[in-house]
Design an enzyme around this catalytic site. Structure first.
Site, PDB file in Angstrom:
ATOM      1  N   TRP A  82       0.961  -1.126   0.016  1.00 57.99           N
ATOM      2  CA  TRP A  82      -0.061   0.217  -0.079  1.00 57.99           C
ATOM      3  C   TRP A  82       1.045   1.133  -0.121  1.00 57.99           C
ATOM      4  O   TRP A  82       1.564   1.310   0.952  1.00 57.99           O
ATOM      5  CB  TRP A  82      -1.002  -0.045   1.319  1.00 57.99           C
ATOM      6  CG  TRP A  82      -1.810   1.040   1.453  1.00 57.99           C
ATOM      7  CD1 TRP A  82      -2.513   1.493   0.576  1.00 57.99           C
ATOM      8  CD2 TRP A  82      -2.284   1.788   2.698  1.00 57.99           C
ATOM      9  NE1 TRP A  82      -3.584   2.512   1.037  1.00 57.99           N
ATOM     10  CE2 TRP A  82      -3.309   2.678   2.441  1.00 57.99           C
ATOM     11  CE3 TRP A  82      -1.570   1.877   3.642  1.00 57.99           C
ATOM     12  CZ2 TRP A  82      -3.622   3.551   3.427  1.00 57.99           C
ATOM     13  CZ3 TRP A  82      -2.152   2.700   4.911  1.00 57.99           C
ATOM     14  CH2 TRP A  82      -2.894   3.482   4.527  1.00 57.99           C
ATOM     15  N   ASP A 163      -0.480  -5.472   9.269  1.00 55.30           N
ATOM     16  CA  ASP A 163      -1.494  -4.673   8.943  1.00 55.30           C
ATOM     17  C   ASP A 163      -2.705  -5.394   8.396  1.00 55.30           C
ATOM     18  O   ASP A 163      -2.700  -6.026   7.405  1.00 55.30           O
ATOM     19  CB  ASP A 163      -1.022  -3.716   7.653  1.00 55.30           C
ATOM     20  CG  ASP A 163      -1.859  -2.716   7.258  1.00 55.30           C
ATOM     21  OD1 ASP A 163      -3.042  -2.270   7.923  1.00 55.30           O
ATOM     22  OD2 ASP A 163      -1.636  -1.649   6.676  1.00 55.30           O
ATOM     23  N   ALA A 165      -6.229  -4.706   7.290  1.00 59.47           N
ATOM     24  CA  ALA A 165      -7.319  -3.738   6.965  1.00 59.47           C
ATOM     25  C   ALA A 165      -8.733  -4.288   6.227  1.00 59.47           C
ATOM     26  O   ALA A 165      -9.403  -3.572   5.989  1.00 59.47           O
ATOM     27  CB  ALA A 165      -6.777  -2.664   5.871  1.00 59.47           C
ATOM     28  N   LYS A 197     -13.364  -0.902   6.327  1.00 62.28           N
ATOM     29  CA  LYS A 197     -14.012  -1.705   5.179  1.00 62.28           C
ATOM     30  C   LYS A 197     -14.951  -2.666   5.587  1.00 62.28           C
ATOM     31  O   LYS A 197     -16.234  -2.641   5.132  1.00 62.28           O
ATOM     32  CB  LYS A 197     -13.055  -2.310   4.274  1.00 62.28           C
ATOM     33  CG  LYS A 197     -12.217  -1.686   3.291  1.00 62.28           C
ATOM     34  CD  LYS A 197     -11.080  -1.083   4.005  1.00 62.28           C
ATOM     35  CE  LYS A 197     -10.272   0.031   2.908  1.00 62.28           C
ATOM     36  NZ  LYS A 197      -9.063   0.434   3.875  1.00 62.28           N
TER      37      LYS A 197
HETATM   38  N1  PMP Z   1      -3.705  -0.559   5.365  1.00 64.42           N
HETATM   39  C1  PMP Z   1      -4.195  -0.964   3.962  1.00 64.42           C
HETATM   40  C2  PMP Z   1      -3.285  -2.055   3.383  1.00 64.42           C
HETATM   41  C3  PMP Z   1      -5.080  -0.340   3.437  1.00 64.42           C
HETATM   42  O1  PMP Z   1      -5.488  -0.702   2.433  1.00 64.42           O
HETATM   43  C4  PMP Z   1      -5.817   0.626   3.991  1.00 64.42           C
HETATM   44  C5  PMP Z   1      -7.031   1.442   3.154  1.00 64.42           C
HETATM   45  N2  PMP Z   1      -6.944   1.594   1.822  1.00 64.42           N
HETATM   46  C6  PMP Z   1      -5.497   1.004   5.122  1.00 64.42           C
HETATM   47  C7  PMP Z   1      -4.316   0.237   5.917  1.00 64.42           C
HETATM   48  C8  PMP Z   1      -5.977   2.370   5.924  1.00 64.42           C
HETATM   49  O2  PMP Z   1      -7.406   2.138   6.074  1.00 64.42           O
HETATM   50  P1  PMP Z   1      -7.906   3.350   6.716  1.00 64.42           P
HETATM   51  O3  PMP Z   1      -7.284   4.315   7.195  1.00 64.42           O
HETATM   52  O4  PMP Z   1      -9.121   3.978   5.952  1.00 64.42           O
HETATM   53  O5  PMP Z   1      -8.809   2.737   7.793  1.00 64.42           O
END
Ligand code: PMP
Length: 348
Positions: A82, A163, A165, A197
């Protein structure tokens, strides 16, 4: 999601104050989310946790913790990852390196490359791993690879930073948590959780950073450090989304409904993957796009060159990011055949 709407209604009816919570956020949020992620893998008193503004906030706070406690550590990230991982690392001036992850030929995980690169990590280094549904590729390690990675990192004294997500978007809530649970059961680790999500509450900014320690006394120290970091960056983390999540997870009916709707979302993405792979199989008379069925989560890197991405845009009005990443959830029964046709005509 239905359960979110209902939880918000209950909160609106029962909430009597907007006073501050705690620096770590409302403890009910962590107490609800930690078991969802870790199950029985780690005793609760070995887990420090703070609420954060989204998963991004959790990643950021985790990296700040590393910089504060072990400034010499190199943070290893998958190639690709990411993009915000690298961008935050640069912003914080944390030394970082990439490890091989994606095999462009098979569009699966480059197991050998990954293990070879990670065998160079030093004690105290941090290795960032996507817990499930790797973004941007959609390719996740299989169980044997996870075991090998875990053994390698422990052997070298490196710290895994997971991570997470997309919990629930891959193969289900329990299955998607397995890799994270294994790492957490085996020693220290950091886990950045996003609720954006799987609860569909993107703009509420709801995340949790966990630090799993080897004993309760270390977890208490970590808790103090994490609360300190929250204090420096924003004092109190956002509460509304955290309250929604805690409300849903602690009510049997709401939780069941949320799990049902989340499973429906996941199955919808799986069906789109199947449909796209089947259409490409039909058009090409080959199974070379079957990787789409094996990928997990919202994203797949379809292996298009920048020229092919451009051709699909110019000839078919189909837009995707330059690295060929598509969002499976953005397709539908009408557009699957159009995309498949365009991919073939662009020479994929
Ligand atoms: N880590 C990854 C791999 C992601 O794809 C995302 C969102 N695109 C996030 C973290 C962070 O998400 P958010 O801050 O919207 O909760």
């Amino acid at each position: 999601m239905r359960a979110v709407r209902e939880a918000e209604r209950r909160i609106w009816e029962t909430e009597t104050t907007k006073t501050y919570t705690a620096l770590a956020g409302d403890p009910a949020f962590a107490d609800a989310l930690i078991p969802l992620v870790l199950g029985p893998a780690v005793p609760r008193d070995q887990v420090a946790a703070v609420a954060t503004p989204g998963g991004t906030g959790a990643v950021r706070q985790g990296l700040e913790l590393i910089r504060m406690l072990n400034p010499g550590a190199t943070v290893w990230v998958p190639d690709p990852t990411w993009p915000n991982h690298v961008s935050i690392l640069r912003h914080l001036a944390i030394p970082h390196r990439a490890y091989r992850y994606f095999d462009e030929a098979t569009r699966g995980v480059d197991r050998d490359g990954m293990l070879a690169d990670l065998s160079a990590v030093a004690a105290g280094d941090v290795v960032l791993l996507h817990g499930c549904c790797h973004n941007p590729t959609g390719a996740d390690p299989d169980q044997a690879t996870w075991e090998a990675v875990s053994a390698l990192l422990r052997g070298r004294g490196a710290l895994p930073f997971v991570d997470l997500a997309y919990l629930g978007f891959g193969a289900g809530l329990e299955a998607d948590a397995q890799a994270t649970r294994r790492l957490a059961a085996e020693g220290d680790c950091l886990i950045a959780v996003s609720c954006s999500k799987n609860f569909g509450i993107y703009r509420e900014r709801t995340g949790l950073l966990m630090a799993v320690a080897r004993d309760a006394a270390t977890a208490r120290l970590a808790q103090g450090n994490l609360a300190h970091l929250n204090r420096q960056n924003y004092s109190f983390p956002p509460d509304h989304g955290a309250r929604i999540v805690a409300t849903i997870l602690s009510d049997a009916d709401l939780r069941r409904d949320w799990e049902t709707e989340l499973a429906d979302v996941r199955r919808g993405m799986e069906a789109l993957r199947e449909a796209l792979a089947a259409e490409l199989r039909r058009l090409t008379n080959s199974d070379r796009f079957d990787f789409l069925r094996h990928h997990r989560g919202m994203f797949s890197r379809i292996g298009a060159t920048p020229q092919q991405v451009e051709r699909m845009r110019a000839d078919h009005g189909i837009y995707m990011v330059g690295d060929g990443r598509i969002n499976i959830a953005g397709l539908n029964a009408r557009t699957v055949p159009l995309l498949a046709q365009a991919m073939v005509e662009a020479g994929l």
